[in-house]
Design a protein around this motif. Structure first.
Motif, PDB file in Angstrom:
ATOM      1  N   SER A  35      39.803  63.995 -28.557  1.00  0.00           N
ATOM      2  CA  SER A  35      40.538  62.755 -28.860  1.00  0.00           C
ATOM      3  C   SER A  35      39.612  61.779 -29.615  1.00  0.00           C
ATOM      4  O   SER A  35      38.381  61.916 -29.556  1.00  0.00           O
ATOM      5  N   ALA A  36      40.204  60.768 -30.263  1.00  0.00           N
ATOM      6  CA  ALA A  36      39.463  59.909 -31.207  1.00  0.00           C
ATOM      7  C   ALA A  36      38.271  59.212 -30.571  1.00  0.00           C
ATOM      8  O   ALA A  36      37.142  59.320 -31.047  1.00  0.00           O
ATOM      9  N   ARG A  37      38.491  58.518 -29.446  1.00  0.00           N
ATOM     10  CA  ARG A  37      37.398  57.734 -28.841  1.00  0.00           C
ATOM     11  C   ARG A  37      36.275  58.640 -28.335  1.00  0.00           C
ATOM     12  O   ARG A  37      35.087  58.352 -28.541  1.00  0.00           O
ATOM     13  N   ASN A  38      36.681  59.721 -27.687  1.00  0.00           N
ATOM     14  CA  ASN A  38      35.670  60.643 -27.138  1.00  0.00           C
ATOM     15  C   ASN A  38      34.846  61.277 -28.262  1.00  0.00           C
ATOM     16  O   ASN A  38      33.631  61.461 -28.126  1.00  0.00           O
ATOM     17  N   LEU A  39      35.515  61.598 -29.412  1.00  0.00           N
ATOM     18  CA  LEU A  39      34.795  62.199 -30.545  1.00  0.00           C
ATOM     19  C   LEU A  39      33.746  61.216 -31.080  1.00  0.00           C
ATOM     20  O   LEU A  39      32.610  61.584 -31.354  1.00  0.00           O
ATOM     21  N   ALA A  67      45.439  59.781 -28.415  1.00  0.00           N
ATOM     22  CA  ALA A  67      45.049  60.649 -29.532  1.00  0.00           C
ATOM     23  C   ALA A  67      44.380  59.841 -30.649  1.00  0.00           C
ATOM     24  O   ALA A  67      43.406  60.284 -31.244  1.00  0.00           O
ATOM     25  N   SER A  68      44.885  58.613 -30.919  1.00  0.00           N
ATOM     26  CA  SER A  68      44.261  57.834 -32.002  1.00  0.00           C
ATOM     27  C   SER A  68      43.625  56.568 -31.429  1.00  0.00           C
ATOM     28  O   SER A  68      44.091  56.025 -30.406  1.00  0.00           O
ATOM     29  N   ASP A  69      42.569  56.103 -32.106  1.00  0.00           N
ATOM     30  CA  ASP A  69      41.892  54.913 -31.558  1.00  0.00           C
ATOM     31  C   ASP A  69      42.638  53.622 -31.880  1.00  0.00           C
ATOM     32  O   ASP A  69      42.251  52.540 -31.454  1.00  0.00           O
ATOM     33  N   ALA A  70      43.754  53.739 -32.634  1.00  0.00           N
ATOM     34  CA  ALA A  70      44.572  52.561 -32.919  1.00  0.00           C
ATOM     35  C   ALA A  70      45.321  52.128 -31.658  1.00  0.00           C
ATOM     36  O   ALA A  70      45.648  50.945 -31.484  1.00  0.00           O
ATOM     37  N   GLN A  71      45.583  53.058 -30.793  1.00  0.00           N
ATOM     38  CA  GLN A  71      46.328  52.740 -29.566  1.00  0.00           C
ATOM     39  C   GLN A  71      45.401  52.021 -28.574  1.00  0.00           C
ATOM     40  O   GLN A  71      44.172  52.204 -28.612  1.00  0.00           O
ATOM     41  N   HIS A  97      36.110  69.295 -33.041  1.00  0.00           N
ATOM     42  CA  HIS A  97      36.261  69.598 -31.629  1.00  0.00           C
ATOM     43  C   HIS A  97      34.882  69.875 -31.041  1.00  0.00           C
ATOM     44  O   HIS A  97      34.047  70.545 -31.656  1.00  0.00           O
ATOM     45  N   TYR A  98      34.589  69.310 -29.854  1.00  0.00           N
ATOM     46  CA  TYR A  98      33.306  69.571 -29.188  1.00  0.00           C
ATOM     47  C   TYR A  98      33.551  70.061 -27.772  1.00  0.00           C
ATOM     48  O   TYR A  98      34.567  69.720 -27.154  1.00  0.00           O
ATOM     49  N   THR A  99      32.575  70.782 -27.273  1.00  0.00           N
ATOM     50  CA  THR A  99      32.604  71.141 -25.849  1.00  0.00           C
ATOM     51  C   THR A  99      31.300  70.636 -25.246  1.00  0.00           C
ATOM     52  O   THR A  99      30.217  70.938 -25.762  1.00  0.00           O
ATOM     53  N   LEU A 100      31.439  69.862 -24.172  1.00  0.00           N
ATOM     54  CA  LEU A 100      30.248  69.290 -23.530  1.00  0.00           C
ATOM     55  C   LEU A 100      29.973  69.986 -22.214  1.00  0.00           C
ATOM     56  O   LEU A 100      30.904  70.287 -21.459  1.00  0.00           O
ATOM     57  N   LEU A 101      28.698  70.176 -21.948  1.00  0.00           N
ATOM     58  CA  LEU A 101      28.304  70.642 -20.613  1.00  0.00           C
ATOM     59  C   LEU A 101      27.636  69.447 -19.954  1.00  0.00           C
ATOM     60  O   LEU A 101      26.618  68.947 -20.440  1.00  0.00           O
ATOM     61  N   ILE A 102      28.259  68.953 -18.875  1.00  0.00           N
ATOM     62  CA  ILE A 102      27.726  67.725 -18.259  1.00  0.00           C
ATOM     63  C   ILE A 102      27.442  67.950 -16.776  1.00  0.00           C
ATOM     64  O   ILE A 102      28.161  68.701 -16.105  1.00  0.00           O
TER      65      ILE A 102
END
Ligand SMILES: Nc1ncnc2c1ncn2[C@@H]1O[C@H](COP(=O)(O)OP(=O)(O)OP(=O)(O)O)[C@@H](O)[C@H]1O
Length: 648
Positions: A35-39, A67-71, A97-102
């Motif tokens: 999603s936009a903010r997380n990316l 989905a968009s940072d406008a929201q 797209h990213y995959t994080l290991l946290i």
């Protein structure tokens, strides 16, 4: 409480909004970022930042990122987990797209959201002491991990800041988990060989070590088998030397991983060792009178053979543990050599085992293969002993004259040790590699000729010649033994079929040429089969000639007119009539069943009736045929005539 000062997380944290799974302190999870903010967060903080601090994020559960940072930013869950980003894997295709290991570090609570774009940043308050996790809070981590699957409960566990509250929440979940496992176990069908002990152990194993349970069960069974094998070795009555070898082998087996090929080899070896009849034997019934009756009942004629067998048994009765000669019956095929061997076992009350030696050309057939060979196995002698299960059977070494020779050694040489009474108490099979006492085994050999028996082997045996039978003897054998046996085999009774002696003579002279009675037996079998069909179908019409007619026609059958012929077995025109018993097998029935005669009377024997002296000249013919022809000729000489048998 630890005296070490707690690690502080930054007071401002970038927030990663998640809605799948809950990251608990001490646990690790993989999360997808699209999603936009997380990316933006990943790009700005993780991919650009190089300090350790830049890799610490605040993970907020239960909050889907628009989905968009406008929201607008959705309402955030109050409590989150500070996490360390351990790995970032990304791709731009088909979309970024990213995959994080946290890894979760500790809980925090949002005090105030400072910024919403390009990714949210909040002022936070740390709730857990960070240094407690790796050492004293292992239990809490495990409890947390176990309940991860229950998403809604996981969020509540995250919210439970005090340890007491967290235990209160996780214990009911654990109890539920255990109940579920118990139920699963009840629904599984118990295996037949499960004993109480195994059942008692398994539930504990399942809870402590859930994955790989089936493998554990297999291992359990194998271990049980080895325990059984060890018990059998301890209780078996094998000699000391064999016992020592077994104990050594089972120790090796216990240490060996099951996947090793040698594991199966050693196990098979030990199983054979415990199965062998080291000390198990039957008690001999040595009653010479009973033996004579039994031999006479089973075999007609063969006087010389029966006499020698009785002598042998009588000496055994008088002197136990006889190291006597090995009897070898030599004669043409089908004269009852094997059958007498079987009768000897019956008279002695011993087990009987036949070892066919025809075509054997490898000495490991007798003495076994060494265990180092792939596919190694014991020889026929040890195999035979395992089959009969006693150490004093009658072994019939059939066709010793047909032993072969090859590069793999001479099997006859291996037999020398087996048959020598001085040596065979220490017979060593290559596979067993320990001595087995064969001195109690009664060996009888059979052969068609002595010419091809190796001299050394011949020297160890006492040859008893079994000559072929005369026609009269064959007729008697047929009527006393072969016909009743065939009737029984085909489910017929003497009330259903009648084979007159003259028919038997016809079979002997016109359909067979042999010294023994095997072909005769086969022809009688064919007749019984044909009659069985008629009886079963109920379509037989009784042959109309009575027995006296048959006798009258003897010798002039060929001249019977067509209209005088009795109806044969194949006449099935009158299907309505029930079968009339007994079905008489006369010459015509014989012809219908067996086809036209294969041999006609030989000129030399047909003419003898007119001559006082008959000379039969025979060239190079087989032993069986010679005897047969001479006995036929002898049979045809009239009363008072002189029979002279000259063989050129
Ligand atoms: N004297 C006899 N009395 C009763 N039955 C006999 C007699 N001789 C042979 N038979 C029968 O003939 C059949 C063949 O005999 P057997 O198999 O013992 O022959 P063999 O001599 O061992 O032959 P081979 O050398 O081919 O092994 C058996 O069914 C046996 O019962």
């Amino acid at each position: 409480m630890s005296s070490v000062s707690p690690i502080q997380i930054p007071s401002r944290l970038p927030l990663l909004l998640t809605h799948e799974g809950v990251l608990l302190p001490g646990s690790t999870m993989r999360t997808s970022v699209d999603s936009a903010r997380n990316l933006q967060l990943v790009r700005n903080r993780l991919l650009k930042g190089t300090s350790l601090q830049s890799t610490i994020l605040g993970v907020i559960p239960n909050t889907p990122d628009p989905a968009s940072d406008a929201q607008d930013l959705p309402p955030l869950h109050r409590i989150g987990t500070a996490a360390l980003a351990v790995q970032v894997v990304g791709s731009n295709w088909p979309k970024p797209h990213y995959t994080l290991l946290i890894t979760g570090l500790c809980r925090f609570q949002i005090v105030q959201v400072l910024k919403e774009k390009p990714y949210p940043i909040a002022e936070v308050e740390q709730l857990d002491r960070l240094e407690e996790f790796p050492s004293t809070c292992k239990m809490r981590e495990e409890l947390g991990e176990l309940s991860e699957q229950f998403y809604k409960y996981a969020v509540q566990i995250l919210d439970a800041v005090s340890l007491e509250e967290r235990f209160k929440m996780t214990i009911p979940l654990l109890v539920r988990q255990i109940e579920g496992l118990k139920l699963l176990q009840k629904t599984r069908k118990p295996k037949q060989d499960d004993d109480k002990r195994v059942i008692a152990i398994r539930p504990i194993r399942r809870i402590t070590h859930i994955s790989g349970t089936l493998e554990d069960e297999d291992e359990d069974e194998d271990n049980d088998d080895i325990v059984m094998l060890e018990k059998k070795i301890q209780t078996s009555s094998m000699p000391e030397q064999a016992h020592k070898v077994c104990v050594k082998e089972i120790k090796r087996l216990k240490k060996m991983p099951q996947s090793m090929p040698e594991y199966a080899l050693t196990r098979n070896y030990l199983e054979l060792m415990v199965e062998l009849p080291w000390n198990k034997s039957t008690t001999d019934r040595l009653d010479i009178r009973a033996a004579r009756i039994l031999l006479d009942n089973d075999h007609y004629a063969m006087e010389k053979l029966k006499k020698r067998v009785l002598e042998y048994l009588a000496v055994r009765q008088l002197k136990n543990n006889l190291k006597g000669p090995i009897l070898c019956f030599v004669g043409p095929p089908g004269v009852g050599k094997t059958s007498v061997g079987r009768s000897v076992a019956k008279t002695l009350g011993r087990e009987f085992h036949r070892i066919a030696l025809g075509g054997v050309c490898d000495q490991s057939d007798i003495r076994g293969h060494r265990r180092t060979y792939v596919g190694s196995m014991p020889g026929r002698i040890i195999n035979g002993l395992k089959t009969v299960g006693v150490n004093n059977p009658v072994f019939l070494l059939d066709e010793v004259d047909k032993l072969g020779k090859s590069l793999q050694g001479d099997p006859a040489a291996a037999l020398l040790e087996v048959l020598d009474p001085e040596q065979n108490h220490n017979f060593t099979d290559h596979y067993l590699n320990v001595a087995f006492d064969l001195s109690q085994v009664l060996f009888i050999a059979t052969a068609n000729t002595t010419a091809t028996i190796p001299a050394a082997l011949l020297d160890r045996m006492e040859i008893i010649q079994v000559p072929g039978y005369t026609q009269e003897e064959k007729i008697e054998i047929a009527h006393r033994h072969l016909i009743p046996k065939q009737l029984e085999q085909h489910g017929l009774t003497p009330q259903q079929i009648q084979i007159p002696q003259v028919t038997t003579l016809d079979i002997i002279t016109r359909y067979t040429r042999e010294a023994g009675v095997r072909s005769l037996d086969r022809k009688l079998g064919a007749i019984c089969r044909a009659v069985a069909v008629k009886v079963a179908e109920g379509q037989h019409k009784e042959a109309k000639l009575d027995r006296s007619d048959v006798t009258e026609r003897e010798g002039c059958r060929e001249h019977i007119l067509e209209d005088e012929k009795p109806e044969s077995i194949s006449d099935t025109t009158d299907l309505a009539l029930p079968p009339e018993m007994p079905i008489l097998i006369d010459f015509h029935a014989l012809k219908d069943i067996l086809g036209p005669p294969m041999y006609e009377m030989e000129a030399s024997t047909a003419l003898v009736a007119d001559h006082l002296v008959t000379v039969v000249f025979l060239g190079k013919v087989a032993e069986g045929r010679l005897h047969n022809a001479t006995s036929q000729a002898q049979h045809q000489v009239p009363q008072g005539g002189l029979f002279l048998d000259v063989v050129v």
